[in-house]
Design an enzyme around this catalytic site. Structure first.
Site, PDB file in Angstrom:
ATOM      1  CG  ASN A 233      82.748  36.848  32.516  1.00 23.78           C
ATOM      2  OD1 ASN A 233      81.697  37.484  32.785  1.00 23.78           O
ATOM      3  ND2 ASN A 233      83.016  35.989  32.001  1.00 23.78           N
TER       4      ASN A 233
ATOM      5  CE  LYS B 290      82.849  33.404  34.605  1.00 23.54           C
ATOM      6  NZ  LYS B 290      83.161  32.037  34.831  1.00 23.54           N
TER       7      LYS B 290
ATOM      8  CG  HIS C 204      82.060  32.995  28.765  1.00 22.42           C
ATOM      9  ND1 HIS C 204      81.756  31.838  29.510  1.00 22.42           N
ATOM     10  CD2 HIS C 204      83.337  33.305  29.407  1.00 22.42           C
ATOM     11  CE1 HIS C 204      82.373  31.829  30.591  1.00 22.42           C
ATOM     12  NE2 HIS C 204      83.492  32.577  30.421  1.00 22.42           N
TER      13      HIS C 204
ATOM     14  CD  GLU D 206      80.500  30.482  32.808  1.00 25.44           C
ATOM     15  OE1 GLU D 206      80.167  31.479  32.821  1.00 25.44           O
ATOM     16  OE2 GLU D 206      81.431  29.991  33.391  1.00 25.44           O
TER      17      GLU D 206
ATOM     18  CD  GLU E 241      87.850  32.508  29.311  1.00 22.93           C
ATOM     19  OE1 GLU E 241      88.109  33.143  30.353  1.00 22.93           O
ATOM     20  OE2 GLU E 241      86.452  32.516  28.780  1.00 22.93           O
TER      21      GLU E 241
ATOM     22  N   GLY F 230      86.388  28.168  36.370  1.00 18.79           N
ATOM     23  CA  GLY F 230      85.756  28.252  37.808  1.00 18.79           C
ATOM     24  C   GLY F 230      85.971  26.919  38.742  1.00 18.79           C
TER      25      GLY F 230
ATOM     26  CB  SER G   5      91.463  28.619  37.715  1.00 16.13           C
ATOM     27  OG  SER G   5      90.050  28.083  37.968  1.00 16.13           O
TER      28      SER G   5
END
Ligand code: PGA
Length: 263
Positions: A19, A21, A105, A107, A177, A183, A223
């Protein structure tokens, strides 16, 4: 390593997603795509997908044409077309070579406000358009510390999947996730991730049947790096990884692909 569920051999091909991003530009995306293709093209027993930003989907898909690396989008809008400034529809994605799409996702959920109902609609639209969806779910740190991890996973799964039958979901991949691991460099331990994945598999067995649960692939995300992937990917219910930061480094990403279960 032989992986089993209910006594039968695990038939699931590991799938590693990158991904990207909101990173790369035209030049660096094309370069990264070529490097991923060169470094992972010989791997036969793992599926590899990269998720570039919208404007770079087409050039990246062109670079990866006739390679074993597939291309996916990071989101879609559920409407087929219309006055939705800035949004991108499913047919736009397929027309530029996207085969996969991320849905839900964290985010998107946290920064852009996609709620469970919006995620469910996007999932349905993606499937109808022939896009293969990766449905992302996961608990926040606060939810984990309050002992609500399974409850959150169950709610996210149920809202997204309840209107869809097992055959309609044949191309679905799930991505577990934990938000606290994304991150942050704070990767879930293999045991923590396996516990969540086993729960997810058991939960979808209840809602969509044992055959579906045995077949659906569940990626871990948060991560993942070249040096921690092997321990995760050896777990019986972890069928791949969804990789953010490390997917921007072709060699680190390739190392994760090589570390897949069954090595
Ligand atoms: P990360 O991101 O690997 O940078 O933690 C994972 C993801 O957001 O899919």
């Amino acid at each position: 390593m032989a992986r089993t569920l209910g006594g039968s051999a695990n038939p699931r091909t590991p799938i590693i997603g990158g991904n990207w991003k909101m990173h790369t530009d035209l030049a660096t995306a094309c370069q990264l795509a070529s490097e991923v293709r060169n470094r992972t093209g010989a791997l036969r027993s793992v599926e590899v997908v990269v998720f570039p930003p919208f404007p770079l989907l087409h050039p990246v898909a062109e670079r990866l044409r006739e390679s074993r690396v597939a291309v996916g989008a990071q989101d879609l809008h559920p409407a087929p077309k219309g006055a939705f400034t800035s949004a991108v529809s499913a047919s736009m994605l397929t027309s530029v070579g996207a085969q996969w799409v991320l849905v839900g996702h964290s985010e998107r959920r946290q920064v852009f406000g996609d709620n469970d109902a919006a995620v469910a609609e996007k999932l349905r639209v993606a499937l109808n358009a022939g896009l293969r969806p990766v449905l992302c779910i996961g608990e926040t740190l606060q939810e984990r510390e309050a002992g609500r991890t399974f409850e959150v996973l169950a709610r996210q799964l149920d809202t997204a999947l309840q209107q869809l039958t097992a055959p309609a979901l044949a191309s679905l991949v799930l991505a577990d996730e934990p938000v606290w691991a994304i991150g942050t460099g704070k990767v879930a331990t293999p045991a923590q991730a396996q516990e969540a994945h086993a729960y997810i598999r058991q939960h979808v067995a209840g809602s969509h049947g044992q055959a579906f649960a045995s077949a659906v692939r569940i990626q871990y995300g948060g991560s993942v790096k070249g040096d921690n992937a092997a321990g995760l990917l050896q777990q019986p219910d972890i069928d791949g990884a969804l990789v953010g930061g490390a997917s921007l480094d072709a060699e680190d990403f390739a190392a994760i692909c090589r570390a897949r279960a069954g090595g």
